[in-house]
Design a protein around this motif. Structure first.
Motif, PDB file in Angstrom:
ATOM      1  N   TYR A 230      -1.665 163.572  70.280  1.00  0.00           N
ATOM      2  CA  TYR A 230      -0.692 163.890  71.326  1.00  0.00           C
ATOM      3  C   TYR A 230      -0.490 162.664  72.209  1.00  0.00           C
ATOM      4  N   MET A 231       0.765 162.397  72.539  1.00  0.00           N
ATOM      5  CA  MET A 231       1.091 161.237  73.367  1.00  0.00           C
ATOM      6  C   MET A 231       1.534 161.698  74.751  1.00  0.00           C
ATOM      7  N   ALA A 232       0.928 161.093  75.769  1.00  0.00           N
ATOM      8  CA  ALA A 232       1.301 161.376  77.159  1.00  0.00           C
ATOM      9  C   ALA A 232       1.722 160.080  77.826  1.00  0.00           C
TER      10      ALA A 232
ATOM     11  N   ALA B 184       2.570 165.496  74.469  1.00  0.00           N
ATOM     12  CA  ALA B 184       1.411 166.159  75.053  1.00  0.00           C
ATOM     13  C   ALA B 184       1.793 167.391  75.873  1.00  0.00           C
ATOM     14  N   LEU B 185       2.988 167.421  76.461  1.00  0.00           N
ATOM     15  CA  LEU B 185       3.381 168.548  77.300  1.00  0.00           C
ATOM     16  C   LEU B 185       4.128 169.627  76.521  1.00  0.00           C
ATOM     17  N   SER B 186       5.148 169.218  75.770  1.00  0.00           N
ATOM     18  CA  SER B 186       5.979 170.201  75.074  1.00  0.00           C
ATOM     19  C   SER B 186       5.426 170.597  73.716  1.00  0.00           C
ATOM     20  N   GLY B 187       4.617 169.721  73.110  1.00  0.00           N
ATOM     21  CA  GLY B 187       4.113 169.979  71.762  1.00  0.00           C
ATOM     22  C   GLY B 187       5.100 169.637  70.674  1.00  0.00           C
ATOM     23  N   ASP B 188       6.282 169.116  71.046  1.00  0.00           N
ATOM     24  CA  ASP B 188       7.296 168.754  70.056  1.00  0.00           C
ATOM     25  C   ASP B 188       6.806 167.599  69.186  1.00  0.00           C
ATOM     26  N   VAL B 189       7.184 167.641  67.902  1.00  0.00           N
ATOM     27  CA  VAL B 189       6.831 166.557  66.988  1.00  0.00           C
ATOM     28  C   VAL B 189       7.708 165.348  67.305  1.00  0.00           C
ATOM     29  N   LEU B 190       7.082 164.217  67.598  1.00  0.00           N
ATOM     30  CA  LEU B 190       7.816 162.987  67.910  1.00  0.00           C
ATOM     31  C   LEU B 190       8.048 162.140  66.664  1.00  0.00           C
ATOM     32  N   THR B 191       7.040 162.034  65.827  1.00  0.00           N
ATOM     33  CA  THR B 191       7.170 161.240  64.612  1.00  0.00           C
ATOM     34  C   THR B 191       5.963 161.495  63.717  1.00  0.00           C
TER      35      THR B 191
END
Length: 575
Positions: free
Chosen positions: A205-207, A142-149
């Motif tokens: 998005y995950m926070a 949610a903060l960086s916008g990086d793809v987690l999975t």
């Protein structure tokens, strides 16, 4: 590897195997043709040595491609239909099959065989189509916008399934509250992906938010813990509140700004504290034997030290409304058979805050919050009403009584819709699941029962008699004592603590055992709660400790020590 359990397709296997030799041979030939039509081309159709159970070889690999064992297990129904086809009688004599098909006396048998095989094939094709209906979902920070999975889920998967898959694919060893944001909104705890508008290719998005854990103990202290970080990190030292009298409960307001503590001082006392500074803000006027925040945290409903139902302002502790028991109030018009107790035993808000529900003697009462006027009297129990809860949409209320029964009522008419009989001792608590499909009751007989609301009568119609409730299953608490029982926030699980050091998780729909949370406490678990996202469980024990667990793995993630006597109350909220 995958252990093959009982096959639901056994009736098909039995039917195929019991066919006559000629029909069985014909089945074998027809099965070959149909499997070829499905694109399966094994060297030997019924060579069972080709099927490697630990890896699921032909014919399953050609259907599924490369999949995890979990994915294969989820498609168990399709595997079972394939097994039904695979176990059909072998083709030992093709010539005999040809003779059988050309004999007029066997024509009916052959036609029946073809029809049954078509039915089998239709089932397989239908389930194959279902397995292909999956949604590709990308998960970003949610903060960086990086793809987690990236995930693949079915449209009818619940939000809880989405959470579990994300944590399986990412580092889930965090003691935090997970929030998932979809289309600028936080995903609710209940509902399916299809219901929430998910389509193929969506992005969520995950926070991660810190947790606050509030505990109260017989040692005279309440402790507020700030939880965050990875498993293995040392927890921050708790902030402590010294209370007057023996603590009975501690609550965190839904907005997170205030704390409520209840003690035995002067027959029942309530205090409001600032959650940030732990400064004492006010006392609840008239004392408080029990109390809870409203859904927005602005108000508090409860029973004062004299047995009067009250509504307080959480900011000042001032009383704004009183609700007297029917035996002492001129507002009530009693029936001849009313049990007119002169004290209110409990008082709580309905979701939304428009109604307040109280108990007095063998009756429950519904009040209009705006006017503090009585709306409905819930008559029917033969003994004291111990607890009650209003459903999320405000249409139903469930009451639990010392007469060993619970009742489901319509808030619109005050009519009793169902009587839930089956316990053998007084009830202690009751609650709806978040989906309003189930009701949980706990009793002094040492059991928890879960009841279905599927066949509930119309809530807007008056009924001459109440229907009996449908008990879906019964769970026995350890040691024959139910200390705590509740549904998870999404309604998929049930948490049960009894007279042991362990807490158990069950599937809410069928009551199947899922996890045992053990090897942390040295004495009975007094209370247990889910975190707001349902991914963590907090347990409070008579040994003075509190433990935080993963609801998915059953692993103890953190143990909080600091109390020297039994922890009697626990609350977990996102900071």
């Amino acid at each position: 590897g995958i252990t093959r359990g009982p096959c639901r397709a056994e009736p098909w296997i039995a039917f195929l195997s019991s066919a006559s030799t000629k029909a069985g041979v014909l089945y074998s030939n027809l099965l070959k043709v149909q499997l070829w039509n499905l694109g399966l081309t094994p060297p030997s159709l019924f060579d069972k040595s080709r099927m490697v159970v630990s890896g699921i070889g032909w014919p399953f690999a050609s259907m599924f491609g490369t999949s995890s064992e979990e994915d294969l297990f989820q498609r168990n129904r399709l595997l079972q239909l394939r097994l039904a086809i695979e176990h059909a009688p072998e083709d030992e004599d093709n010539d005999e099959a040809e003779d059988a098909s050309s004999t007029s006396s066997d024509s009916e048998e052959v036609e029946e065989a073809r029809e049954d095989l078509d039915s089998v094939r239709a089932k397989v094709e239908s389930m194959e189509a279902e397995t292909k209906k999956e949604l590709a979902i990308e998960v970003r920070h949610a903060l960086s916008g990086d793809v987690l999975t990236s995930l693949r889920l079915k449209p009818n998967d619940r939000v809880s399934r989405l959470r579990e898959k994300v944590l399986q694919e990412t580092d889930h060893e965090f003691v935090v509250c997970h929030r998932f944001i979809f289309q600028s909104h936080v995903l609710p705890e209940i509902g399916t992906l299809e219901d929430l508008g998910f389509e193929d290719g969506e992005c969520i998005y995950m926070a991660r938010a810190p947790l606050r854990c509030l505990t109260a103990s017989h040692d005279g202290y309440a402790q507020l813990w700030q939880l965050s970080g990875q498993v293995g990190d040392e927890p921050e030292e708790p902030r402590r509140l010294r209370l007057r009298g023996v603590p009975k409960a501690a609550r965190i307001s839904p907005c997170g700004k205030r704390l409520l503590t209840l003690t035995s001082d002067s027959g029942g006392s309530g205090q409001i504290w600032c959650a940030e500074t732990l400064e004492l803000l006010c006392h609840l006027r008239g004392g408080a034997a029990s109390a809870n925040f409203s859904s927005d945290g602005r108000l508090i409903a409860g029973v004062d030290a004299d047995g009067i139902g009250r509504i307080w302002l959480s900011e000042t502790g001032e009383t704004i409304k009183d609700m007297l028991a029917p035996g002492t109030s001129c507002k009530w018009v009693p029936d001849d058979d009313d049990d007119l107790d002169d004290e209110i035993s409990f008082c709580t808000f309905a979701p939304g805050g428009h109604l307040v529900v109280t108990g007095s003697g063998s009756n429950g009462q519904l009040w209009d919050f705006a006017t503090a006027a009585p709306v409905r009297t819930l008559r029917g129990h033969a003994s004291t009403v111990r607890a009650a809860e209003v459903s999320e949409d405000g249409s139903l209320v469930v009451t639990a009584s010392a007469d060993a029964t619970a009742r489901i009522w319509s808030t619109c008419t005050g009519e009793c819709l169902q009587v839930l009989r089956g316990h053998s001792a007084p009830l202690t608590s009751c609650s709806f699941d978040p989906n309003q499909l189930l009701v949980l009751t706990a009793s002094r007989d040492g059991t928890v029962k879960v009841w279905s609301l599927k066949d509930l009568p119309d809530i807007y119609t008056k009924h001459s008699t109440a229907m009996p409730g449908d008990c879906m299953y019964t769970l026995e608490a350890d040691g024959g004592v139910v200390n705590s029982a509740c549904f998870s926030p999404d309604g998929s699980s049930l948490l049960l603590a009894g007279a042991s050091e362990n807490t158990k998780l069950y599937g809410a729909e069928c009551g199947e055992f899922k996890q045992s949370l053990e090897a942390s406490h040295r004495d009975w678990v007094r209370n247990a709660k889910f975190s707001p996202d349902g991914l963590l469980v907090a347990t409070a024990s008579y040994d003075g400790s509190t433990s935080i667990w993963s609801a998915n793995t059953g692993k103890c993630l953190r143990t909080l020590r600091g109390h020297c006597q039994a922890v009697v109350s626990i609350e977990v909220m996102a900071a």
